[in-house]
Enzyme design. Structure first.
Site, PDB file in Angstrom:
ATOM      1  N   GLY A 168     -23.565 -37.888  34.617  1.00 34.11           N
ATOM      2  CA  GLY A 168     -24.681 -37.461  35.459  1.00 34.11           C
ATOM      3  C   GLY A 168     -24.264 -37.291  36.902  1.00 34.11           C
ATOM      4  CG  ASN A 169     -22.542 -40.170  39.657  1.00 38.68           C
ATOM      5  OD1 ASN A 169     -22.718 -41.192  39.019  1.00 38.68           O
ATOM      6  ND2 ASN A 169     -23.004 -39.997  40.894  1.00 38.68           N
ATOM      7  CB  SER A 170     -20.375 -34.437  36.049  1.00 39.33           C
ATOM      8  OG  SER A 170     -19.711 -35.426  35.305  1.00 39.33           O
TER       9      SER A 170
ATOM     10  CB  ILE B 197     -15.503 -41.914  35.108  1.00 41.85           C
ATOM     11  CG1 ILE B 197     -16.251 -41.624  33.798  1.00 41.85           C
ATOM     12  CG2 ILE B 197     -16.397 -41.680  36.310  1.00 41.85           C
ATOM     13  CD1 ILE B 197     -17.483 -42.497  33.588  1.00 41.85           C
TER      14      ILE B 197
ATOM     15  CG  ASP C 248     -15.104 -29.553  34.649  1.00 44.30           C
ATOM     16  OD1 ASP C 248     -15.707 -28.665  34.002  1.00 44.30           O
ATOM     17  OD2 ASP C 248     -15.481 -30.746  34.695  1.00 44.30           O
TER      18      ASP C 248
ATOM     19  CG  HIS D  68     -18.300 -31.339  32.294  1.00 48.16           C
ATOM     20  ND1 HIS D  68     -17.474 -31.676  33.351  1.00 48.16           N
ATOM     21  CD2 HIS D  68     -19.261 -32.301  32.260  1.00 48.16           C
ATOM     22  CE1 HIS D  68     -17.907 -32.793  33.912  1.00 48.16           C
ATOM     23  NE2 HIS D  68     -18.997 -33.189  33.259  1.00 48.16           N
TER      24      HIS D  68
ATOM     25  CB  THR E 101     -14.357 -33.415  38.201  1.00 49.59           C
ATOM     26  OG1 THR E 101     -14.342 -32.501  37.120  1.00 49.59           O
ATOM     27  CG2 THR E 101     -13.031 -34.154  38.274  1.00 49.59           C
TER      28      THR E 101
END
Length: 308
Positions: free
Chosen positions: A258-260, A278, A181, A151, A276
């Site tokens: 942004g941590n994704s 939260i 994802d 994503h 991936t």
């Protein structure tokens, strides 16, 4: 002040001269350079000293003082053997006087060279680039192969990377694992001495084990947060997505948009998952204590790497 000698050599009388006959005067004994004392006179003085208690006790006291000084100085010079008690005391003194980095700080320092900022762009009607997303990636092969979330780059016309050393590069999507994802990127420019992350199996992890998440929440970073694994085999469906993802690691280290795509690592700095999503019961996309990561076994298979 002159130090007493460790050892006091005893004086030896001079040997009689060659040719001396019985009845002749014995050779003189020397007690120092240029000083001669007749042996008979020396024996007489020694006899008087032995017969005088004051002189004898004074000599014994002087001998005891010299012996004590010798023992004291010998003990000061002799190396002291270390005991376990000495070692424990030195370690304790170091721990109480030195500021040592925490386990989370050491883990973050180990993984940081492999953490990548991922930015995706699309062109508007005028052909100008418009940023559509910022996420995180992690280098898993030093040839520039990077894992991130699908994503983060989905629908992007341009993907840009910034490596830990500041090197910037374009990237292409070379693989996709939509059910988890995940996307695999290939960097166009590879920094010198690029360091890939170390990955490890999740099979022996347990709830309560410490973990660290490193990434670019809201584009800020690289940022580090720490927590523990909360559980395994969780399922998650993002508000924007239609597909539910299963077999996820639940953790409580702070993560935000942004941590994704960033790494979830053990306190040894080894990657066990790819962040991936939260969970937030409200409409706000902020962290409330529940994050999810795809186990590294699934993530690595997306890049064609063999299972653990």
């Amino acid at each position: 002040m002159r130090k007493p000698a460790l050892y006091s050599p005893s004086a030896r009388p001079a040997a009689p001269k060659a040719g001396a006959q019985d009845g002749q005067a014995p050779a003189e004994a020397t007690t120092g350079p240029g000083v001669a004392v007749p042996r008979r006179r020396w024996r007489a003085a020694a006899s008087r000293a032995a017969s005088s208690p004051r002189v004898m006790w004074s000599a014994l006291a002087l001998l005891a003082a010299l012996l004590a000084a010798s023992v004291w100085q010998g003990g000061a010079l002799a190396p002291k053997s270390l005991t376990q008690k000495d070692i424990d005391a030195a370690v304790l003194r170091t721990l109480t006087t030195q500021n040592l980095p925490s386990a989370a700080a050491r883990a973050a320092e180990k993984i940081r060279p492999a953490v990548v900022r991922v930015m995706s762009y699309a062109k508007d009607k005028k052909g100008e680039e418009q940023e559509q997303g910022v996420g995180t990636g992690v280098v898993i092969v030093d040839k520039g192969i990077i894992l991130t979330n699908l994503h983060v780059v989905q629908g992007a016309q341009i993907i840009k990377l910034v490596f830990a050393d500041g090197t910037e590069s374009g990237a292409s999507v070379t693989g996709v694992q939509a059910q988890n994802d995940l996307a695999v990127l290939q960097a166009h420019t590879i920094p010198d001495d690029l360091i890939a992350a170390t990955m490890r199996s999740t099979s022996d992890l347990m709830p309560g084990d410490g973990v660290v998440a490193v990434g670019f929440p809201f584009g800020i970073g690289p940022s580090t947060s720490s927590g523990v694994i909360s559980g395994f085999d969780r399922a998650f469906k993002s508000p924007e997505g239609e597909q539910e993802i299963g077999n996820l690691i639940q953790f409580d280290a702070a993560a935000n948009p942004g941590n994704s795509g960033g790494p979830l690592v053990t306190l040894d700095g080894e990657v066990v998952g790819i962040v991936t999503g939260i969970l937030n019961p409200t409409s706000h996309r902020t962290f409330v204590g529940i994050g999810f990561a795809v186990p590294i076994e699934s993530a690595a298979s997306a890049a064609g790497l063999p299972p653990f």
